[in-house]
Design a protein around this motif. Structure first.
Motif, PDB file in Angstrom:
ATOM      1  N   GLU A 102      16.047   1.172 -15.500  1.00 43.44           N
ATOM      2  CA  GLU A 102      16.387  -0.175 -15.958  1.00 43.44           C
ATOM      3  C   GLU A 102      17.489  -0.775 -15.090  1.00 43.44           C
ATOM      4  OE1 GLU A 102      16.027  -3.380 -17.301  1.00 43.44           O
ATOM      5  OE2 GLU A 102      14.951  -2.036 -18.681  1.00 43.44           O
ATOM      6  N   LEU A 103      17.149  -1.859 -14.404  1.00 42.02           N
ATOM      7  CA  LEU A 103      18.105  -2.505 -13.506  1.00 42.02           C
ATOM      8  C   LEU A 103      18.786  -3.719 -14.121  1.00 42.02           C
ATOM      9  CD1 LEU A 103      16.067  -2.383 -10.169  1.00 42.02           C
ATOM     10  CD2 LEU A 103      17.884  -0.835 -10.917  1.00 42.02           C
ATOM     11  N   THR A 112      22.693  -6.091  -7.234  1.00 45.10           N
ATOM     12  CA  THR A 112      21.332  -5.705  -6.889  1.00 45.10           C
ATOM     13  C   THR A 112      21.331  -4.249  -6.449  1.00 45.10           C
ATOM     14  OG1 THR A 112      20.606  -7.917  -6.240  1.00 45.10           O
ATOM     15  CG2 THR A 112      19.454  -6.072  -5.226  1.00 45.10           C
ATOM     16  N   TYR A 113      20.358  -3.488  -6.927  1.00 47.06           N
ATOM     17  CA  TYR A 113      20.137  -2.126  -6.444  1.00 47.06           C
ATOM     18  C   TYR A 113      18.875  -2.121  -5.605  1.00 47.06           C
ATOM     19  CZ  TYR A 113      19.046   2.836  -6.238  1.00 47.06           C
ATOM     20  OH  TYR A 113      18.738   4.102  -5.783  1.00 47.06           O
ATOM     21  N   ALA A 114      18.929  -1.509  -4.430  1.00 39.16           N
ATOM     22  CA  ALA A 114      17.754  -1.431  -3.554  1.00 39.16           C
ATOM     23  C   ALA A 114      17.782  -0.122  -2.783  1.00 39.16           C
ATOM     24  CB  ALA A 114      17.726  -2.609  -2.585  1.00 39.16           C
ATOM     25  N   MET A 131       5.374   7.537  -7.146  1.00 44.34           N
ATOM     26  CA  MET A 131       6.363   7.972  -8.118  1.00 44.34           C
ATOM     27  C   MET A 131       6.508   6.981  -9.283  1.00 44.34           C
ATOM     28  SD  MET A 131       7.272  10.894  -7.084  1.00 44.34           S
ATOM     29  CE  MET A 131       8.473  11.118  -8.391  1.00 44.34           C
ATOM     30  N   GLY A 132       5.921   5.784  -9.141  1.00 45.73           N
ATOM     31  CA  GLY A 132       5.990   4.811 -10.215  1.00 45.73           C
ATOM     32  C   GLY A 132       7.316   4.085 -10.301  1.00 45.73           C
ATOM     33  N   TRP A 133       8.058   4.075  -9.208  1.00 49.30           N
ATOM     34  CA  TRP A 133       9.351   3.380  -9.187  1.00 49.30           C
ATOM     35  C   TRP A 133       9.132   1.882  -8.984  1.00 49.30           C
ATOM     36  CZ3 TRP A 133      11.299   7.273  -5.002  1.00 49.30           C
ATOM     37  CH2 TRP A 133      11.515   8.515  -5.613  1.00 49.30           C
ATOM     38  N   THR A 134      10.072   1.085  -9.437  1.00 52.73           N
ATOM     39  CA  THR A 134       9.924  -0.366  -9.346  1.00 52.73           C
ATOM     40  C   THR A 134      11.084  -1.053  -8.639  1.00 52.73           C
ATOM     41  OG1 THR A 134      10.934  -0.639 -11.538  1.00 52.73           O
ATOM     42  CG2 THR A 134       8.530  -0.454 -11.460  1.00 52.73           C
ATOM     43  N   MET A 135      12.085  -0.307  -8.189  1.00 52.14           N
ATOM     44  CA  MET A 135      13.230  -0.939  -7.524  1.00 52.14           C
ATOM     45  C   MET A 135      12.822  -1.539  -6.188  1.00 52.14           C
ATOM     46  SD  MET A 135      13.008   2.443  -6.644  1.00 52.14           S
ATOM     47  CE  MET A 135      14.082   3.439  -7.671  1.00 52.14           C
TER      48      MET A 135
END
Length: 244
Positions: A102-103, A112-114, A131-135
């Protein structure tokens, strides 16, 4: 480890007395962590070329663009083994980024996280999707010498930036055990009686410590893969990183 490796048994009153004694140290630890964070906020900063480019889904963008209009940026420099299959990608970076979900809380503080991957975009982006990541995900190949000046390329890093209009400044960076701040699993393990089950820990005789730190990256892998990959495979996700 012995079959009966357990703490001694006490009644509730004695247990609470010893826990209260530990609480004093825990509170001192929290206060020291707060003091360190306060000192971190008072560090000087160094200007970074805002026009350095990284590659995203629509091609090259600038470091400034990666802020997505927010005031601050946290970039995780994900290690990458170009041309290697998913099973041989970095277990440590998989562990770190797997803890980032959760971002919105970061966004609410104008952060912002990237990920700035140290490998090619298409190949590494397929790993992100597996991996199903969304960042937000970028490749920093070609710009690592500028972005990681004075540091060893190929290691994991968290780097913090702030912008002042169109100017970008680096404010902090960490490596190795410093990236544990990303993980909740280790922090939860630390609350349990057996801890991380790693030999470097100071534990009573007989405590299980089969996760040998000297065998990195194996402490974050099982059966030849980063631990978190198995659930993705069981869910039917493809780990094919080749072009298609």
């Amino acid at each position: 480890m012995t079959d009966n490796a357990m703490p001694s048994v006490a009644d509730r009153a004695d247990f609470e007395v010893e826990l209260d004694e530990l609480r004093v140290r825990e509170k001192a630890h929290s206060r020291e962590a707060d003091a360190i964070a306060a000192a971190r906020r008072r560090l000087p900063m160094v200007e970074v070329d805002a026009g350095i480019t990284v590659t995203g889904p629509d091609g090259p963008v600038t470091l400034l663009d990666a802020f997505e209009g927010r005031k601050q940026l946290i970039a995780y420099y994900h290690m990458w083994h170009t041309g290697h299959p998913a099973a041989e990608q970095c277990p440590g970076c998989t562990w770190c980024n797997g803890a980032v979900g959760e971002l919105s809380y970061l966004h609410s503080r104008d952060i912002t996280y990237a990920v700035f991957c140290q490998g090619p975009y298409d190949e590494s982006r397929r790993y992100r999707d597996f991996m199903g990541w969304t960042m937000p995900w970028y490749s920093a190949v070609g710009s690592l010498d500028q972005l990681l000046v004075g540091r060893t390329i190929g290691q994991m890093y968290l780097v913090c930036y702030v912008r002042d209009g169109d100017r970008v400044f680096e404010t902090y960076w960490t490596t190795l055990r410093g990236v544990e701040v990303m993980d909740n699993s280790y922090h939860l393990m630390d609350l349990t009686v057996y801890g991380r089950r790693e030999p470097y820990e100071d534990s009573p005789a007989g405590w299980p410590q089969e996760w040998d730190m000297s065998l990195i990256p194996h402490i974050l892998s099982t059966n030849g893969r980063p631990i978190a990959q198995w659930s993705r495979l069981e869910a039917g996700h493809s780990d094919d990183l080749t072009a298609r």
